[in-house]
Design an enzyme around this catalytic site. Structure first.
Site, PDB file in Angstrom:
ATOM      1  CD  GLU A 142      83.565  54.426  67.714  1.00  0.00           C
ATOM      2  OE1 GLU A 142      83.285  53.508  67.444  1.00  0.00           O
ATOM      3  OE2 GLU A 142      82.521  55.199  68.068  1.00  0.00           O
TER       4      GLU A 142
ATOM      5  CD  GLU B 178      80.630  58.349  66.081  1.00  0.00           C
ATOM      6  OE1 GLU B 178      81.623  58.553  65.474  1.00  0.00           O
ATOM      7  OE2 GLU B 178      79.972  57.305  66.049  1.00  0.00           O
TER       8      GLU B 178
END
Length: 814
Positions: free
Chosen positions: A430, A506
């Protein structure tokens, strides 16, 4: 008699050879006789510094885990962009509420032969490590998660005796998004070799061809300080059952830039997989002009990995989906100080759930974890960074990225590229850089390093900004596009991206508190309650995420999805979402399938019912002790691997439920939404595909708390001063039923060969200190960790609490 005598001579000969080999290379853990203090003492680098008033510690050591917890520790006034926040707010407990910030010094002394090559290897030091030997700085490594090594040969005392090793570490505030730990929290190794030797991580082993008939093995070995001497290398390939299955003797004139290469054929190879983690060893002896100078062992596995567009992931020719979890590096009440027994305990619990893969989020792992994954059968995605050149945290890794990223990547890749469990590399999580128009260039820089240093594995990246990465070329360039959440955009990405594969890098971020249930039972995003807990009906998630059922369906319905890595396997210190803004005393996560005390939540059995194909699962929730809810609707869920079950409350049938496709939850769960609470017994009978009753499970309303019950994960410990037993403590009624509403204080004492190490209850709001021998129960349970001593004998754990009967359990240290 002649045969027996011959065997004895052979044994003596082999022992002599072993001692000779060991004499060429020694590796010692620097564990004991360390002194530690917090604060900055620059003069502590010098040999004559008096550290007698410092604290005596054993490495690995985490200076912050002993607390105390405080909401003012590492206050962060930030907007968490990856959680879609646009306005800054005070984050109390974001990094666990523990005092990990500041400077700390460690000192010890060591001996090493003055005529040898001497290296210090640090598996991890948190963080900004300055290493001094005899008053002089020998190396600096800023990233606290990575392994690094320093050649200290020229810094030793002339006689090699009584060398002073000093380490300065500094954790800056706002340098992390979770609890990073503090100190020399991983092992420190002293490695002594001859001048000509194989350096740290000096081999690269690959298996270019694999079939049932044979496998080819290529071993490339770097030799340092060879000069113009002729090098002879003798290597034996040792099978998992200890037999020599291939060997080569080669001679060569090499230089320091050209590795020594050998190639082997292994017939009828035993292939590594999570179900059968077969491990081989390449044992090499290095000779210079006929003299043995080094011996080096490379452990490896033979397995074939393939990522096929439109089809998915294949291991050894078999299609499979990743049933993985993400884990942070802390070990709950033990903090970040590495312990093999604790890691093994975690992996054992995950294995029973059916988990077969680990993502090291968002950092390089401890070597011990990777070794255990090799041995126990877990595939790994190893990941180094949570940010690149653009900051997430004020004092995060972006400060070092431009200068250090390649060195950090090379260390990680060289450290773990021979481990068969590693099936892909991740280059980041991210990262804000993903939305930069030039961000793909940074990603390519990192991916190219992986391809250069290890061309055998693909690269992924955990991406959460789908619109950005689909439009700017970022996702199209990554070998394996990894999406964090955003399940609604998987198909769009699959259709747009050239790889025609999507990995759930994720997933879920479902939140729950063990044994806590909220009514009415409704699927919610970002739900918050006055008690700072989350519902264990497993229907609550963060705004950016989802419940598990969505990820199950994506994996089941699409070949091109590679499977998932759930956020997270275990709760961890810090990131107490959804209570991360002005919500003290919340200070640990609620994402875990298993809580901070290593106790499974209900969600564990949902995953187990789908992932563990070999075991029977039949789990009922919620508990059935609800004073004041008599006559109210109290839904009952059942997680099972069977297709159908029937619910009975006090022998009254609520009918059968079967899994079906009418909704996502009904596809994977059996739910009786109209169940009415009345004290007594809840019973479930499960039926197989033919309608045959095959299993039965009951839970009962608890009576008055009566006594404590202790259940240990093991009865025998190794007397090495490190081994651990995890003892589950339950408050139960006279019939042994768990009292799920009891949160009384429980006191402990340990006598004999072992000692009390820590306790935890899994409550993200509890401020009881882990290292004190007392802890409040949470939902009627907690965990006590007993540590073995270094002498053999019996260990007795005693537990007592006011108003109920005490109990004890006996363990053996051998």
């Amino acid at each position: 008699m002649i045969m027996k005598y011959t065997k004895q001579l052979l044994t003596v000969f082999l022992l002599s050879v072993t001692c000779l080999l060991q004499a060429q290379r020694t590796e010692t853990l620097l564990e004991k006789n360390w002194m530690f203090t917090k604060g900055d003492f620059p003069e502590a680098r010098h040999t004559d510094y008096n550290d007698s008033q410092w604290e005596s510690v054993i490495i690995p050591h985490d200076w912050a885990i002993y607390g105390p917890f405080d909401g003012s520790n590492d206050l962060q006034n930030v907007a968490i962009t990856q959680n879609l926040e646009t306005k800054a707010s005070i984050k109390t407990g974001r990094t666990g509420g523990l005092p990990h910030q500041g400077i700390g010094w460690y000192r010890t002394r060591f001996d090493a032969p003055a005529d040898k090559e001497v290296n210090l290897l640090f598996d991890g030091a948190m963080s900004e490590a300055h290493i001094y030997v005899n008053g002089k700085e020998v190396c600096f490594w800023p990233f606290g998660y990575n392994s690094f090594h320093c050649n200290v040969t020229s810094f030793l005392n002339k006689d090699g005796k009584n060398n002073t090793l000093a380490v300065r570490l500094e954790n800056r505030p706002q340098s992390s998004r979770w609890y990073p730990g503090a100190g020399l929290y991983r092992n420190v190794h002293l490695i002594v070799t001859e001048k000509v030797h194989v350096p740290v991580w000096g081999t690269q082993l690959s298996t270019p061809h694999i079939s049932k008939e044979f496998a080819s093995v290529r071993l490339r070995t770097k030799i340092e300080n060879a000069g113009n001497d002729e090098i002879q290398m003798e290597t034996k390939i040792i099978s998992p059952d200890g037999k020599v299955v291939a060997q080569k003797e080669n001679k060569s004139l090499i230089n320091n830039e050209q590795p020594f290469e050998q190639n082997f054929i292994v017939n009828a190879p035993q292939l590594w997989s999570p179900e059968s983690p077969a491990l081989y060893k390449a044992v090499s002896e290095i000779y210079v002009n006929g003299r043995l100078v080094d011996a080096y062992t490379t452990r490896f596995g033979i397995r074939k990995i393939e990522y096929v567009a439109d089809k998915g992931f294949y291991l050894n020719g078999n299609h499979r989906k990743f049933q993985g979890v993400c884990n942070h590096h802390d070990l709950g009440p033990l903090g970040s100080a590495i312990n093999v027994a604790a890691l093994r305990h975690q992996l054992t619990i995950l294995k029973d759930m059916g988990c077969d893969a680990i993502r090291t989020s968002h950092n390089m792992p401890a070597p011990e974890l990777v070794e255990l994954c090799d041995e126990m059968g877990f595939m790994m995605m190893i990941e180094p960074f949570d940010e690149w050149d653009i900051a997430k945290c004020e004092n995060g890794y972006h400060r070092f990225f431009n200068e250090w990223a390649e060195r950090d990547m090379v260390n990680m890749l060289h450290n773990y590229r021979n481990n068969p469990c590693v099936v892909m590399w991740s280059i980041g999580n991210e990262v804000p850089t993903q939305c930069n128009p030039q961000g793909y260039k940074v990603a390519k820089f990192l991916q190219d390093i992986c391809h250069r240093e290890d061309p055998t594995r693909p690269v992924t990246c955990g991406m959460d900004q789908v619109s950005c990465v689909l439009s700017n070329g970022f996702a199209a360039m990554i070998d394996i596009p990894g999406f964090n959440y955003r399940t609604g955009r998987y198909k769009e990405a699959y259709n747009k991206l050239p790889q025609n594969l999507i990995l759930g890098s994720e997933t879920a971020s479902t939140v729950s508190s063990r044994g806590v249930y909220k009514f009415p039972v409704e699927e919610k995003k970002g739900a918050r309650y006055d008690d700072h807990q989350c519902s264990s009906y497993d229907v609550e998630a963060c705004f950016h995420s989802n419940i598990p059922d969505e990820d199950f369906a994506l994996a089941d319905d699409n070949h091109w999805t590679l499977g998932q890595f759930v956020w997270t396997g275990f709760d961890y210190l810090g990131e107490p979402s959804p209570y991360d803004s002005e919500s003290w005393p919340s200070h640990s996560s609620m994402f875990g399938i298993i809580d901070l005390a290593s106790l499974p939540k209900d969600r564990y059995y949902l995953y187990r019912s789908i992932w563990n194909k070999k075991a029977e699962t039949l789990h009922i929730l919620p508990h059935w002790t609800w004073p004041g809810r008599e006559g109210e609707v109290t839904p009952v869920f059942v997680y099972t691997n069977y297709p159908t079950a029937e619910l009975f409350i006090n022998n009254k049938s609520y009918g059968k439920q079967s899994k079906n496709n009418s909704s996502l939850k009904k596809r994977y769960r059996l739910m009786w939404m109209n169940a009415i609470y009345e004290p007594g017994e809840v019973k479930v009978i499960a039926y197989d595909e033919t309608g045959k009753a095959v299993a039965e499970k009951s839970i009962r309303t608890a009576g008055k708390p009566h006594h404590l019950e202790l259940i240990s994960n093991r009865q025998t410990l190794t007397a090495n001063g490190k081994d651990l037993a995890y003892v589950t403590v339950k408050v139960v009624d006279k019939d042994g039923n768990l009292c799920p509403l009891d949160n009384r204080l429980i006191n402990f004492s340990v006598k004999g060969a072992g000692k009390f190490r820590a306790a935890a209850n899994g409550d993200a709001t509890c401020l009881d200190l882990f290292h004190f021998p007392k802890m409040h129960a949470f939902s009627g349970m907690l965990t006590v960790i007993v540590q073995a001593g270094e002498t053999t004998g019996e260990t007795i754990l005693n537990a007592k609490a006011s108003g109920i009967k005490a109990t004890s359990i006996r363990l053996q240290c051998i």
